[in-house]
Design an enzyme around this catalytic site. Sequence first.
Site, PDB file in Angstrom:
ATOM      1  N   ASP A  77     -83.425 -17.076   2.575  1.00 48.79           N
ATOM      2  CA  ASP A  77     -82.250 -17.849   2.174  1.00 48.79           C
ATOM      3  C   ASP A  77     -81.454 -17.053   1.142  1.00 48.79           C
ATOM      4  O   ASP A  77     -82.036 -16.374   0.306  1.00 48.79           O
ATOM      5  CB  ASP A  77     -82.664 -19.195   1.571  1.00 48.79           C
ATOM      6  CG  ASP A  77     -81.468 -20.119   1.419  1.00 48.79           C
ATOM      7  OD1 ASP A  77     -81.107 -20.783   2.410  1.00 48.79           O
ATOM      8  OD2 ASP A  77     -80.857 -20.141   0.328  1.00 48.79           O
TER       9      ASP A  77
HETATM   10  C1  LIG Z   1     -72.892 -12.759   0.612  1.00 52.39           C
HETATM   11  C2  LIG Z   1     -73.135 -12.673   2.097  1.00 52.39           C
HETATM   12  C3  LIG Z   1     -73.798 -13.680   2.778  1.00 52.39           C
HETATM   13  N1  LIG Z   1     -74.019 -13.590   4.117  1.00 52.39           N
HETATM   14  C4  LIG Z   1     -74.728 -14.637   4.868  1.00 52.39           C
HETATM   15  C5  LIG Z   1     -76.233 -14.432   4.956  1.00 52.39           C
HETATM   16  C6  LIG Z   1     -76.704 -15.786   5.410  1.00 52.39           C
HETATM   17  O1  LIG Z   1     -76.692 -15.820   6.839  1.00 52.39           O
HETATM   18  C7  LIG Z   1     -75.639 -16.729   4.862  1.00 52.39           C
HETATM   19  C8  LIG Z   1     -76.227 -17.624   3.808  1.00 52.39           C
HETATM   20  O2  LIG Z   1     -76.794 -18.732   4.421  1.00 52.39           O
HETATM   21  P1  LIG Z   1     -78.351 -19.019   4.543  1.00 52.39           P
HETATM   22  O3  LIG Z   1     -78.526 -20.488   4.357  1.00 52.39           O
HETATM   23  O4  LIG Z   1     -79.131 -18.094   3.674  1.00 52.39           O
HETATM   24  O5  LIG Z   1     -78.715 -18.624   6.047  1.00 52.39           O
HETATM   25  P2  LIG Z   1     -78.147 -19.169   7.432  1.00 52.39           P
HETATM   26  O6  LIG Z   1     -77.798 -20.630   7.340  1.00 52.39           O
HETATM   27  O7  LIG Z   1     -77.062 -18.236   7.911  1.00 52.39           O
HETATM   28  O8  LIG Z   1     -79.381 -18.983   8.397  1.00 52.39           O
HETATM   29  P3  LIG Z   1     -80.810 -19.747   8.348  1.00 52.39           P
HETATM   30  O9  LIG Z   1     -80.767 -20.827   7.299  1.00 52.39           O
HETATM   31  O10 LIG Z   1     -81.018 -20.283   9.732  1.00 52.39           O
HETATM   32  O11 LIG Z   1     -81.784 -18.642   7.993  1.00 52.39           O
HETATM   33  O12 LIG Z   1     -74.618 -15.916   4.296  1.00 52.39           O
HETATM   34  C9  LIG Z   1     -73.585 -12.465   4.832  1.00 52.39           C
HETATM   35  O13 LIG Z   1     -73.785 -12.389   6.040  1.00 52.39           O
HETATM   36  N2  LIG Z   1     -72.964 -11.456   4.171  1.00 52.39           N
HETATM   37  C10 LIG Z   1     -72.705 -11.496   2.834  1.00 52.39           C
HETATM   38  O14 LIG Z   1     -72.128 -10.529   2.281  1.00 52.39           O
END
Ligand SMILES: Cc1cn([C@H]2C[C@H](O)[C@@H](COP(=O)(O)OP(=O)(O)OP(=O)(O)O)O2)c(=O)[nH]c1=O
EC number: 3.6.1.9
Length: 263
Positions: A77
């Site tokens: 997360d």
């Molecule tokens: C800051 C940042 C975040 N992110 C993304 C990563 C995560 O996918 C998302 C944060 O949300 P999360 O809740 O961590 O993950 P998710 O909902 O995408 O997937 P799951 O809960 O099923 O594991 O933001 C990027 O892709 N690039 C970036 O630079």
Amino acid sequence: MLGSASPRRYELLAALGASFTVMTTDAEEAETDVPPEVLGALPTAEMPLRYHPTLLAWRKTHAVAEHALDAVVLGADTVVVIDGEVLNKPRDEAEAHLMLRRLSGRTHRVYTGLCVAGAFASATTPESAQTTLYEALPEPIWLPLHHEAPHAVLATAARRPFWLDIEMSEVVFAPLTEAQITAYVATGEPRDKAGAYGLQGMGGQLIKAVYGSYTAVVGFPLAAVVRLLRGAGVTGLSDATASYYAWLARQQKEPLPWPPTLP
Ligand SMILES: Cc1cn([C@H]2C[C@H](O)[C@@H](COP(=O)(O)OP(=O)(O)OP(=O)(O)O)O2)c(=O)[nH]c1=O
């Protein structure tokens, strides 16, 4: 098994050469009780417990692990923190705009929490997973198998190891104009990203520097993931740095020139 719907996590785990399947749950939203062992093992982080990315990673992993006794399960997360406040995924374009205005011209922190559950087969002798060659591996916590486990398994009163970890990186945003923010929000990229930007996508053009792990910002810190998975007995994974460069190359991207980026 990967307990995540995030395409970035899928790509990066694939870049390590792992063979895996995906299973997701809505455990992240659950407010179920957290075992004291988990609370006691959470790394220190500057946010309220309900946003703690390692706790949320544990929730995701544990929910999948209950259905996958024989698999090593990985969950993660990611949160963005600025001025002690947590920025999750924006609810709409207006909130994405506000988040980006707040990040503009400043440095913030990105935390990715990780949790790996060992496969039941490797958990029958708890000591086996504690004597690991990987020095930096945190001690696992041991949790009982779920009540839905087959009776024969339950009879052994077996427990399963869970490793918890966290990675923090600092991200320096360039100063953004209102027009730049509006144009970036209109691309739709901020929608499913913590802090309303994607370092790996067009959002990379808004960023001046990343200190620490690049892939932690993207939601999947490769070096820490490799350490935990190897500790849980997964073999055949590629080197984190080589996988990072291969993943960048596939997107026709270069590593950030300065400071030297880490996987
Ligand atoms: C800051 C940042 C975040 N992110 C993304 C990563 C995560 O996918 C998302 C944060 O949300 P999360 O809740 O961590 O993950 P998710 O909902 O995408 O997937 P799951 O809960 O099923 O594991 O933001 C990027 O892709 N690039 C970036 O630079």
